[in-house]
Design an enzyme around this catalytic site. Structure first.
Site, PDB file in Angstrom:
ATOM      1  N   GLU A 116       0.830  -1.216   0.000  1.00  0.00           N
ATOM      2  CA  GLU A 116       0.000   0.000   0.000  1.00  0.00           C
ATOM      3  C   GLU A 116       0.863   1.264   0.000  1.00  0.00           C
ATOM      4  OE1 GLU A 116      -2.110  -1.746   3.380  1.00  0.00           O
ATOM      5  OE2 GLU A 116      -3.974  -1.181   2.404  1.00  0.00           O
ATOM      6  N   GLU A 136      -3.693  -9.804   3.679  1.00  0.00           N
ATOM      7  CA  GLU A 136      -4.421  -9.555   4.934  1.00  0.00           C
ATOM      8  C   GLU A 136      -5.478 -10.600   5.237  1.00  0.00           C
ATOM      9  OE1 GLU A 136      -3.708  -7.246   2.662  1.00  0.00           O
ATOM     10  OE2 GLU A 136      -2.881  -5.491   3.661  1.00  0.00           O
TER      11      GLU A 136
HETATM   12  N1  DAK Z   1       4.998  -7.954  11.158  1.00  0.00           N
HETATM   13  C1  DAK Z   1       5.870  -8.253  12.155  1.00  0.00           C
HETATM   14  N2  DAK Z   1       6.929  -9.065  11.970  1.00  0.00           N
HETATM   15  C2  DAK Z   1       7.099  -9.611  10.763  1.00  0.00           C
HETATM   16  C3  DAK Z   1       6.234  -9.335   9.676  1.00  0.00           C
HETATM   17  C4  DAK Z   1       5.131  -8.444   9.915  1.00  0.00           C
HETATM   18  N3  DAK Z   1       4.282  -8.070   8.949  1.00  0.00           N
HETATM   19  N4  DAK Z   1       6.666 -10.024   8.594  1.00  0.00           N
HETATM   20  C5  DAK Z   1       7.759 -10.681   8.980  1.00  0.00           C
HETATM   21  N5  DAK Z   1       8.023 -10.448  10.273  1.00  0.00           N
HETATM   22  C6  DAK Z   1       9.126 -10.988  11.081  1.00  0.00           C
HETATM   23  C7  DAK Z   1       8.921 -12.465  11.368  1.00  0.00           C
HETATM   24  O1  DAK Z   1       8.079 -12.660  12.482  1.00  0.00           O
HETATM   25  C8  DAK Z   1      10.358 -12.911  11.640  1.00  0.00           C
HETATM   26  O2  DAK Z   1      10.714 -12.531  12.938  1.00  0.00           O
HETATM   27  P1  DAK Z   1      11.576 -13.541  13.878  1.00  0.00           P
HETATM   28  O3  DAK Z   1      10.773 -14.788  13.969  1.00  0.00           O
HETATM   29  O4  DAK Z   1      12.877 -13.721  13.136  1.00  0.00           O
HETATM   30  O5  DAK Z   1      11.709 -12.801  15.172  1.00  0.00           O
HETATM   31  C9  DAK Z   1      11.168 -12.044  10.689  1.00  0.00           C
HETATM   32  O6  DAK Z   1      10.327 -10.948  10.330  1.00  0.00           O
HETATM   33  C10 DAK Z   1      11.543 -12.779   9.417  1.00  0.00           C
HETATM   34  O7  DAK Z   1      10.364 -13.347   8.872  1.00  0.00           O
HETATM   35  P2  DAK Z   1      10.272 -14.872   8.422  1.00  0.00           P
HETATM   36  O8  DAK Z   1      11.137 -15.724   9.241  1.00  0.00           O
HETATM   37  O9  DAK Z   1       8.834 -15.209   8.333  1.00  0.00           O
HETATM   38  O10 DAK Z   1      10.933 -14.762   6.971  1.00  0.00           O
HETATM   39  P3  DAK Z   1      10.603 -15.647   5.698  1.00  0.00           P
HETATM   40  O11 DAK Z   1      11.597 -15.244   4.670  1.00  0.00           O
HETATM   41  O12 DAK Z   1      10.467 -17.101   6.043  1.00  0.00           O
HETATM   42  O13 DAK Z   1       9.123 -15.163   5.217  1.00  0.00           O
HETATM   43  C11 DAK Z   1       7.443 -13.507   4.662  1.00  0.00           C
HETATM   44  C12 DAK Z   1       8.957 -13.857   4.773  1.00  0.00           C
HETATM   45  C13 DAK Z   1       7.336 -12.020   4.327  1.00  0.00           C
HETATM   46  C14 DAK Z   1       6.814 -14.330   3.571  1.00  0.00           C
HETATM   47  C15 DAK Z   1       6.751 -13.822   6.024  1.00  0.00           C
HETATM   48  O14 DAK Z   1       7.498 -13.211   7.078  1.00  0.00           O
HETATM   49  C16 DAK Z   1       5.352 -13.307   6.090  1.00  0.00           C
HETATM   50  O15 DAK Z   1       4.421 -13.926   5.550  1.00  0.00           O
HETATM   51  N6  DAK Z   1       5.174 -12.193   6.789  1.00  0.00           N
HETATM   52  C17 DAK Z   1       3.858 -11.615   7.008  1.00  0.00           C
HETATM   53  C18 DAK Z   1       3.417 -10.904   5.748  1.00  0.00           C
HETATM   54  C19 DAK Z   1       2.035 -10.328   5.919  1.00  0.00           C
HETATM   55  O16 DAK Z   1       1.061 -11.055   6.215  1.00  0.00           O
HETATM   56  N7  DAK Z   1       1.973  -9.042   5.700  1.00  0.00           N
HETATM   57  C20 DAK Z   1       0.691  -8.337   5.820  1.00  0.00           C
HETATM   58  C21 DAK Z   1       0.567  -7.859   7.212  1.00  0.00           C
HETATM   59  S1  DAK Z   1      -1.078  -7.318   7.449  1.00  0.00           S
HETATM   60  C22 DAK Z   1      -5.830  -2.242   9.208  1.00  0.00           C
HETATM   61  C23 DAK Z   1      -4.639  -1.540   9.171  1.00  0.00           C
HETATM   62  C24 DAK Z   1      -3.576  -2.055   8.503  1.00  0.00           C
HETATM   63  C25 DAK Z   1      -3.671  -3.277   7.872  1.00  0.00           C
HETATM   64  C26 DAK Z   1      -4.842  -3.963   7.896  1.00  0.00           C
HETATM   65  C27 DAK Z   1      -5.943  -3.453   8.556  1.00  0.00           C
HETATM   66  N8  DAK Z   1      -6.932  -1.740   9.939  1.00  0.00           N
HETATM   67  C28 DAK Z   1      -6.696  -0.869  11.028  1.00  0.00           C
HETATM   68  C29 DAK Z   1      -8.265  -2.142   9.647  1.00  0.00           C
HETATM   69  C30 DAK Z   1      -2.509  -3.811   7.241  1.00  0.00           C
HETATM   70  C31 DAK Z   1      -2.328  -5.102   7.359  1.00  0.00           C
HETATM   71  C32 DAK Z   1      -1.086  -5.717   6.965  1.00  0.00           C
HETATM   72  O17 DAK Z   1      -0.185  -5.184   6.395  1.00  0.00           O
END
Ligand code: DAK
Length: 262
Positions: A116, A136
């Site tokens: 975003e 999300e």
């Molecule tokens: N938040 C916090 N930590 C995160 C993170 C995140 N989004 N993404 C990765 N990390 C952290 C992991 O927990 C890990 O930490 P440690 O375990 O080493 O302490 C470190 O970064 C490395 O990540 P991975 O070990 O998972 O690394 P990989 O290479 O295996 O995988 C990955 C990378 C990007 C595929 C995976 O980390 C992943 O799926 N991450 C989450 C991606 C995700 O779901 N992003 C969207 C987040 S939701 C709203 C306001 C805002 C939003 C929605 C609603 N409202 C108020 C209504 C926004 C929402 C989002 O953005």
């Protein structure tokens, strides 16, 4: 005030803002978003000292920003989520309202809030290892920083539905094919290329660039006749500028223009 989650470098008016939380893949915490907002306001708030372009990127080799900080979001109540969403929206709106071009140098994961943030920039370039997505729904929520509207505007509503409903990630080449990304570079060449584009634009008439940005943004939400009316007004207004006189004189005198932004 120093920053804890970002760093800012100004090189001849090209301001590079780097999200710097590589251990969490540059996840966007409240503090990070607040610092980004402050950096944008500081670098471009005072017209006398304003930068010429902004480049936004992520520290490390893996991520631009892997989204909003999930650890922080686990503790949010609906009112806190609303405040968080508003903070993210204000940052994205501020980027779009800047009178200078903004460039996202996407050097890895740009997921959720990271995608975003990139889409709030005028130009999006990516490294070969970049991945984009709005995952999300995997967390039981929807995009919260303008992704539903900006993604639909960038790639069309049907493709946006597919990406948001499935939460699928797409690679840089696919993002380029969909029009989300302008060009894809080897990782080491991404920032130099973004700086070259920023520098090229910085050499043009700044008032003209800023008016073009404004008219394109406002015009894309208007019916064509209203958008064209906006263009006519901006075009005419620029004829009252010193830069217009200078730009046209420079052409006639076969020399480079010396724009002052007046
Ligand atoms: N938040 C916090 N930590 C995160 C993170 C995140 N989004 N993404 C990765 N990390 C952290 C992991 O927990 C890990 O930490 P440690 O375990 O080493 O302490 C470190 O970064 C490395 O990540 P991975 O070990 O998972 O690394 P990989 O290479 O295996 O995988 C990955 C990378 C990007 C595929 C995976 O980390 C992943 O799926 N991450 C989450 C991606 C995700 O779901 N992003 C969207 C987040 S939701 C709203 C306001 C805002 C939003 C929605 C609603 N409202 C108020 C209504 C926004 C929402 C989002 O953005």
């Amino acid at each position: 005030m120093g920053y804890e989650n970002i760093h800012v470098e100004d090189s001849e008016g090209i301001v590079t803002v780097t999200i710097d939380r590589p251990k969490s893949l540059n996840a966007l915490s409240t503090a990070t978003i607040a610092e980004l907002s402050l950096a944008v306001a500081r670098a471009f708030g005072d017209p006398a000292a304003a930068g010429k372009a902004l480049i936004l990127t992520g520290a490390g080799e893996k991520a631009f920003a892997a989204g909003a900080d999930i650890f922080e979001m686990t503790r949010m109540s609906p009112p806190q989520a609303l405040a968080f969403s508003e903070l993210g929206h204000r940052l994205c709106d501020a980027l779009e309202a800047l009178p200078v071009p903004t460039i996202a140098a996407v050097n890895g994961f740009a997921l959720g809030g990271g995608c975003e943030l990139a889409m709030a920039c005028d130009l999006v370039y990516a490294s070969e290892n970049a991945q984009f997505g709005q995952p999300e729904v995997n967390l039981g929520v929807i995009p919260g920083f303008g992704g539903t509207s900006r993604l639909a505007r960038r790639v069309g509503p049907q493709r946006a539905r597919e990406l948001i409903f499935t939460g699928d990630r797409i690679d840089a080449k696919t993002a380029q094919r969909l029009g989300l990304v302008l060009a894809v570079f080897p990782p080491g060449e991404l920032l130099p290329n973004c700086r070259a584009v920023a520098k090229k634009i910085a050499g043009k008439g700044p008032l003209a660039v800023s008016q073009a940005k404004k008219v394109i943004a406002a015009g894309s939400d208007l019916p064509l006749p209203a958008a064209n009316a906006l263009e006519r007004q901006a075009f005419a207004a620029l004829f009252g500028s010193v830069d217009r006189t200078e730009g046209m004189a420079a052409f006639l005198e076969k020399r480079p223009a010396r724009f002052t932004g007046c």
